[in-house]
Every structure is written in C-alpha cells, then in structure tokens.
Motif scaffolding. Structure first.
Motif, PDB file in Angstrom:
ATOM      1  N   ARG A  16      -2.716  12.244  10.949  1.00  0.00           N
ATOM      2  CA  ARG A  16      -3.807  12.044   9.971  1.00  0.00           C
ATOM      3  C   ARG A  16      -3.318  11.208   8.793  1.00  0.00           C
ATOM      4  N   GLU A  17      -2.141  11.553   8.268  1.00  0.00           N
ATOM      5  CA  GLU A  17      -1.653  10.824   7.092  1.00  0.00           C
ATOM      6  C   GLU A  17      -1.156   9.431   7.475  1.00  0.00           C
ATOM      7  N   LEU A  18      -0.756   9.283   8.733  1.00  0.00           N
ATOM      8  CA  LEU A  18      -0.405   7.930   9.207  1.00  0.00           C
ATOM      9  C   LEU A  18      -1.650   7.043   9.117  1.00  0.00           C
ATOM     10  N   THR A  46      -0.539  10.549  -8.817  1.00  0.00           N
ATOM     11  CA  THR A  46       0.419  11.134  -7.866  1.00  0.00           C
ATOM     12  C   THR A  46      -0.366  11.762  -6.722  1.00  0.00           C
ATOM     13  N   PRO A  47      -0.201  11.252  -5.493  1.00  0.00           N
ATOM     14  CA  PRO A  47      -0.785  11.999  -4.366  1.00  0.00           C
ATOM     15  C   PRO A  47      -0.004  13.301  -4.173  1.00  0.00           C
ATOM     16  N   ILE A  48      -0.729  14.381  -3.929  1.00  0.00           N
ATOM     17  CA  ILE A  48      -0.085  15.685  -3.683  1.00  0.00           C
ATOM     18  C   ILE A  48      -0.630  16.162  -2.343  1.00  0.00           C
ATOM     19  N   SER A  49       0.149  15.953  -1.272  1.00  0.00           N
ATOM     20  CA  SER A  49      -0.473  16.216   0.027  1.00  0.00           C
ATOM     21  C   SER A  49      -0.046  17.521   0.683  1.00  0.00           C
ATOM     22  N   GLN A  50       0.834  18.306   0.046  1.00  0.00           N
ATOM     23  CA  GLN A  50       1.234  19.567   0.701  1.00  0.00           C
ATOM     24  C   GLN A  50       0.014  20.434   1.062  1.00  0.00           C
ATOM     25  N   ILE A  81       4.986  18.865  -7.452  1.00  0.00           N
ATOM     26  CA  ILE A  81       5.281  17.547  -6.882  1.00  0.00           C
ATOM     27  C   ILE A  81       6.332  17.715  -5.797  1.00  0.00           C
ATOM     28  N   ARG A  82       6.162  16.996  -4.692  1.00  0.00           N
ATOM     29  CA  ARG A  82       7.111  17.134  -3.584  1.00  0.00           C
ATOM     30  C   ARG A  82       8.501  16.706  -4.065  1.00  0.00           C
ATOM     31  N   ASP A  83       9.492  17.487  -3.698  1.00  0.00           N
ATOM     32  CA  ASP A  83      10.824  17.267  -4.254  1.00  0.00           C
ATOM     33  C   ASP A  83      11.624  16.266  -3.411  1.00  0.00           C
ATOM     34  N   HIS A  97       0.731  -3.747  -9.327  1.00  0.00           N
ATOM     35  CA  HIS A  97       1.103  -2.781 -10.378  1.00  0.00           C
ATOM     36  C   HIS A  97       0.972  -1.319  -9.935  1.00  0.00           C
ATOM     37  N   ARG A  98       0.162  -1.080  -8.894  1.00  0.00           N
ATOM     38  CA  ARG A  98      -0.049   0.320  -8.467  1.00  0.00           C
ATOM     39  C   ARG A  98       1.255   0.920  -7.945  1.00  0.00           C
ATOM     40  N   HIS A  99       1.552   2.110  -8.364  1.00  0.00           N
ATOM     41  CA  HIS A  99       2.699   2.817  -7.803  1.00  0.00           C
ATOM     42  C   HIS A  99       2.498   4.310  -8.045  1.00  0.00           C
ATOM     43  N   THR A 100       3.202   5.095  -7.272  1.00  0.00           N
ATOM     44  CA  THR A 100       3.121   6.549  -7.437  1.00  0.00           C
ATOM     45  C   THR A 100       3.969   6.936  -8.632  1.00  0.00           C
ATOM     46  N   ASN A 101       3.434   7.795  -9.482  1.00  0.00           N
ATOM     47  CA  ASN A 101       4.160   8.203 -10.683  1.00  0.00           C
ATOM     48  C   ASN A 101       4.397   9.712 -10.620  1.00  0.00           C
ATOM     49  N   ARG A 102       5.654  10.115 -10.498  1.00  0.00           N
ATOM     50  CA  ARG A 102       5.977  11.548 -10.385  1.00  0.00           C
ATOM     51  C   ARG A 102       6.553  12.095 -11.696  1.00  0.00           C
ATOM     52  N   GLY A 103       6.303  11.369 -12.783  1.00  0.00           N
ATOM     53  CA  GLY A 103       6.793  11.813 -14.089  1.00  0.00           C
ATOM     54  C   GLY A 103       5.733  12.606 -14.830  1.00  0.00           C
ATOM     55  N   ALA A 120       0.842  -1.214   0.000  1.00  0.00           N
ATOM     56  CA  ALA A 120       0.000   0.000   0.000  1.00  0.00           C
ATOM     57  C   ALA A 120       0.868   1.251   0.000  1.00  0.00           C
ATOM     58  N   PRO A 121       0.316   2.360  -0.488  1.00  0.00           N
ATOM     59  CA  PRO A 121       1.072   3.618  -0.420  1.00  0.00           C
ATOM     60  C   PRO A 121       1.092   4.147   1.005  1.00  0.00           C
ATOM     61  N   SER A 122       2.113   4.898   1.341  1.00  0.00           N
ATOM     62  CA  SER A 122       2.156   5.532   2.665  1.00  0.00           C
ATOM     63  C   SER A 122       2.943   6.828   2.551  1.00  0.00           C
ATOM     64  N   LEU A 123       2.681   7.737   3.473  1.00  0.00           N
ATOM     65  CA  LEU A 123       3.358   9.030   3.464  1.00  0.00           C
ATOM     66  C   LEU A 123       4.871   8.813   3.464  1.00  0.00           C
ATOM     67  N   HIS A 124       5.572   9.322   2.465  1.00  0.00           N
ATOM     68  CA  HIS A 124       7.038   9.190   2.301  1.00  0.00           C
ATOM     69  C   HIS A 124       7.492   7.722   2.364  1.00  0.00           C
ATOM     70  N   ASN A 125       6.603   6.799   2.035  1.00  0.00           N
ATOM     71  CA  ASN A 125       6.903   5.364   2.124  1.00  0.00           C
ATOM     72  C   ASN A 125       7.371   4.994   3.539  1.00  0.00           C
ATOM     73  N   SER A 126       6.678   5.584   4.528  1.00  0.00           N
ATOM     74  CA  SER A 126       7.063   5.342   5.932  1.00  0.00           C
ATOM     75  C   SER A 126       6.566   3.989   6.433  1.00  0.00           C
ATOM     76  N   ARG A 167       8.546   0.496  -8.953  1.00  0.00           N
ATOM     77  CA  ARG A 167       8.008   0.246  -7.609  1.00  0.00           C
ATOM     78  C   ARG A 167       9.076   0.462  -6.550  1.00  0.00           C
ATOM     79  N   THR A 168       8.663   1.097  -5.474  1.00  0.00           N
ATOM     80  CA  THR A 168       9.610   1.405  -4.391  1.00  0.00           C
ATOM     81  C   THR A 168       9.720   0.211  -3.428  1.00  0.00           C
ATOM     82  N   PRO A 169      10.777   0.181  -2.601  1.00  0.00           N
ATOM     83  CA  PRO A 169      10.980  -0.990  -1.740  1.00  0.00           C
ATOM     84  C   PRO A 169       9.998  -1.046  -0.562  1.00  0.00           C
ATOM     85  N   ARG A 170       9.914  -2.208   0.019  1.00  0.00           N
ATOM     86  CA  ARG A 170       9.106  -2.388   1.230  1.00  0.00           C
ATOM     87  C   ARG A 170       9.939  -3.128   2.272  1.00  0.00           C
ATOM     88  N   ARG A 171       9.579  -2.919   3.542  1.00  0.00           N
ATOM     89  CA  ARG A 171      10.270  -3.649   4.617  1.00  0.00           C
ATOM     90  C   ARG A 171       9.919  -5.132   4.531  1.00  0.00           C
TER      91      ARG A 171
END
Ligand SMILES: Cc1cc2nc3c(=O)[nH]c(=O)nc-3n(C[C@H](O)[C@H](O)[C@H](O)COP(=O)(O)O)c2cc1C
Length: 323
Positions: free
Chosen positions: A59-61, A271-275, A214-216, A121-127, A23-29, A309-313
């Motif tokens: 909230r985002e947690l 792309t989630p944009i949460s700022q 997009i968050r840098d 297949h779901r992933h955040t796309n910042r392109g 699942a997606p999470s804030l900053h992949n936390s 796709r980004t890594p997971r623990r």
C-alpha cells in the motif's frame, strides 16, 4: 488555422522525471522506475523496493508511486503541456502504475506553477515545530488540495488528536515486535545511507516531551542524539480515500504530494506518521472518520526550521531503456 503539436523533447521529459524522483517515499525507498516513450512517461513499481515487514500489501509503495506521479504531472504542466494521466492502464496486477502523456501545449496555471516551485523545497521535517496552531485558511488550502485528488483531509480536534497520537505510540510498539522489523529499519536508515534510505541527520532530535511519535530512524546510530522539546499539542491531519484498492493508493499518494507541496508553498513543515496505518487493527480505528473511508496517512503539520533534503538515486538507476 491548425497548429502543429510539438511534443516535449526527451531532455525536457528527463528533467520532469528528475523532479518526480524528489517525491517522498516510505523510508526513502524510491520504489519507482521510469521509461520515456515519445510524449509519454511510464511510471513502474519496483517490487524489489517494497518493505515487506511494514508494508506487506504494498500500500505504501503505491502511495509513494502516487506521490511521484503527481510530481511528474506538475513538472510536465510546468514545461507547458496539458497531461493525460492513466492509472494502472494494464490492470491492477501490472507493475505499470501510470502513464503520464504530454498532450497539447497549455499556458501554465499559476496554482500549478506555485506547486512546481515548491517541488525542490519540500522535505520531511522530524524536528520540533513552533507552538502555534496551523491557521484555518492554511488548513482550508490543504483540504482543497486533497479534495482535488479525490481524497479527504481531516484536521483532528484535541480529543481525536490525542487518541491518534496514542494509537501511533501503540502501533510503533507493535511494529517493533514484528519479526524482521529491526533489520528492515536498519537496511533503510543510518550512517551508511548513500542514495536511498533515511540518513541519521534526517532523523531529527529526540522529543524531550515524548509528545510526537516520530519513527526513530536514528536508533542504530552510535552518535548521541540531541534532545529538544517538541510542540506539546501538534497539529495532526488524517488523509483518507473512499476505497482501499491499488487505484485508491495511487490516488492517495497523489493527494499526499499535492497536500505536502501546498503545505511547503504555505511555509508549513510536515511529517508523515505512518505507524498507525501500518497496523491493521489500529488503521481500522482511524477508518471511521469521515465515516466509511479508509485512512491512508497521518500527517503532522506546523511551522518549523528547515531540516534538509535527503539523497536520491541517480537517474541512470531509475530510467528503463527504450523498448
Ligand atoms: C508512504 C509514506 C510513508 C511514510 N512514513 C513515514 C513515517 O512513518 N515516519 C517518518 O518520519 N517519515 C515517513 N515518511 C517520509 C519518508 O521517510 C520520506 O519521504 C523519505 O525519507 C524521503 O525524504 P523527504 O520526504 O525529506 O524527501 C513516509 C513517506 C511516505 C511516502
């Protein structure tokens, strides 16, 4: 004739937990922990993984946890079971966010099967996305997905889209001034990322038109960042809930993941944009539409190239032992 209920095996539920961790999470936390107890998977918040600077209330947690809970529900359903979901069963202050129990066997609903297939297949796309608007039928499906989880998804018209993008830029600037913002972003991004955080490659190219805020995540990277023109008129969606309690945050997270999986299934990048929802004064400006709701997330959607796709623990880090 009575049938005997054979609960899913521990191996099956472990596979469902593995799906939930995508699942997606804030900053992949990845602020979650899981415990399997018979036919039940308990989902706990891991408060040590809250980001106190951008997410002081958690909230985002809880949105991130909601996204994991929805993914778990879909995975258990795909394994052939109906689910009973209890949110915050020990009260709003407990770290036990949800209990998902496999009840009776059930044939797999094709709509849920489609969402299950989208999970890996779901992933955040910042392109950059193609300069093609999201088709109205596709938006209708996304709106239905949010509604099925007690949330509202609004597609913005050009005037409110431009206003929201401007608010996102302003909020981004304000967030950068918050004490500790830079250290927090550094902790969760860059080249040292292994099992969590946003790796530099996932930050995407720099928007040459500066149209999309997009968050840098690459700002601390020593490597030069490619510049590409992004779509000048992005499709911007706002996800909102009726209220703004922990329960609503969990619901919003489930709705978010249902929308994102539906989008993936429809071939849409997101792309989630949460700022704008991280700065209370800006979030309040978004709250009015639909009237009386609380904005939980801003999303960009469109047609884009596969981003990765980004890594997971590993599971060993997120599974709690039996009691
Ligand atoms: C609550 C929440 C807030 C997020 N906010 C942002 C954001 O502001 N900018 C961004 O680029 N991604 C944002 N994301 C996406 C996460 O960074 C992303 O889910 C995480 O890095 C894991 O990557 P993945 O989605 O590709 O699996 C957010 C995700 C969640 C659940």
């Amino acid at each position: 004739m009575s049938t005997t209920f054979v609960p899913p095996s521990r191996r099956v539920l472990t596979g469902c937990v593995r799906s939930a961790t995508t699942a997606p999470s804030l900053h992949n936390s990845q602020p979650w922990l899981f415990r399997i107890a018979g036919p039940t998977v308990e989902v706990y918040a891991d408060p040590a993984r809250r980001l106190p600077v951008v997410d002081p209330a958690g909230r985002e947690l809880f949105l991130s946890l909601g996204a994991a809970v929805f993914t778990l529900r879909v995975a258990v359903h795909q394994a052939g079971y109906r689910t009973l979901v209890e949110l915050l069963p020990d009260g709003p202050e407990s770290t036990l966010a949800a209990r998902v129990t496999a009840t009776q066997p059930a044939p797999v609903d094709p709509a849920i099967e489609a969402l299950a297939e989208a999970i890996p297949h779901r992933h955040t796309n910042r392109g950059p996305f193609a300069q093609v608007p999201v088709r109205p039928e596709a938006f209708g499906r996304l709106r239905q997905a949010a509604r099925a989880e007690d949330a509202v998804l609004r597609m913005t018209d050009p005037a409110s889209r431009d206003a929201i993008l401007e608010m996102a830029r302003t909020a981004d600037g304000w967030l950068r001034q918050r004490p500790g913002y830079e250290q927090e972003l550094r902790r969760w991004s860059g080249g040292k990322v292994r099992h969590d955080g946003v790796p530099t490659w996932a930050a995407g190219p720099w928007d040459a038109l500066q149209a999309v805020p997009i968050r840098d995540f690459a700002q601390f990277s020593p490597q030069p960042r490619p510049r590409e023109p992004f779509e000048p008129h992005p499709t911007i969606l706002v996800l909102a809930t009726e209220d703004d309690t922990r329960l609503d945050w969990l619901r919003a997270g489930q709705a978010l993941q249902r929308v994102l999986l539906t989008a993936t299934w429809l071939g849409l990048a997101t792309t989630p944009i949460s700022q704008p929802v991280e700065v209370p004064a800006v979030r309040r400006l978004l709250a009015g539409s639909p009237p009386g709701t609380s904005a939980q997330m801003v999303l960009r959607a469109g047609y884009g190239r596969f981003a990765g796709r980004t890594p997971r623990r590993p599971l060993s880090e997120v599974m709690l032992h039996d009691r």
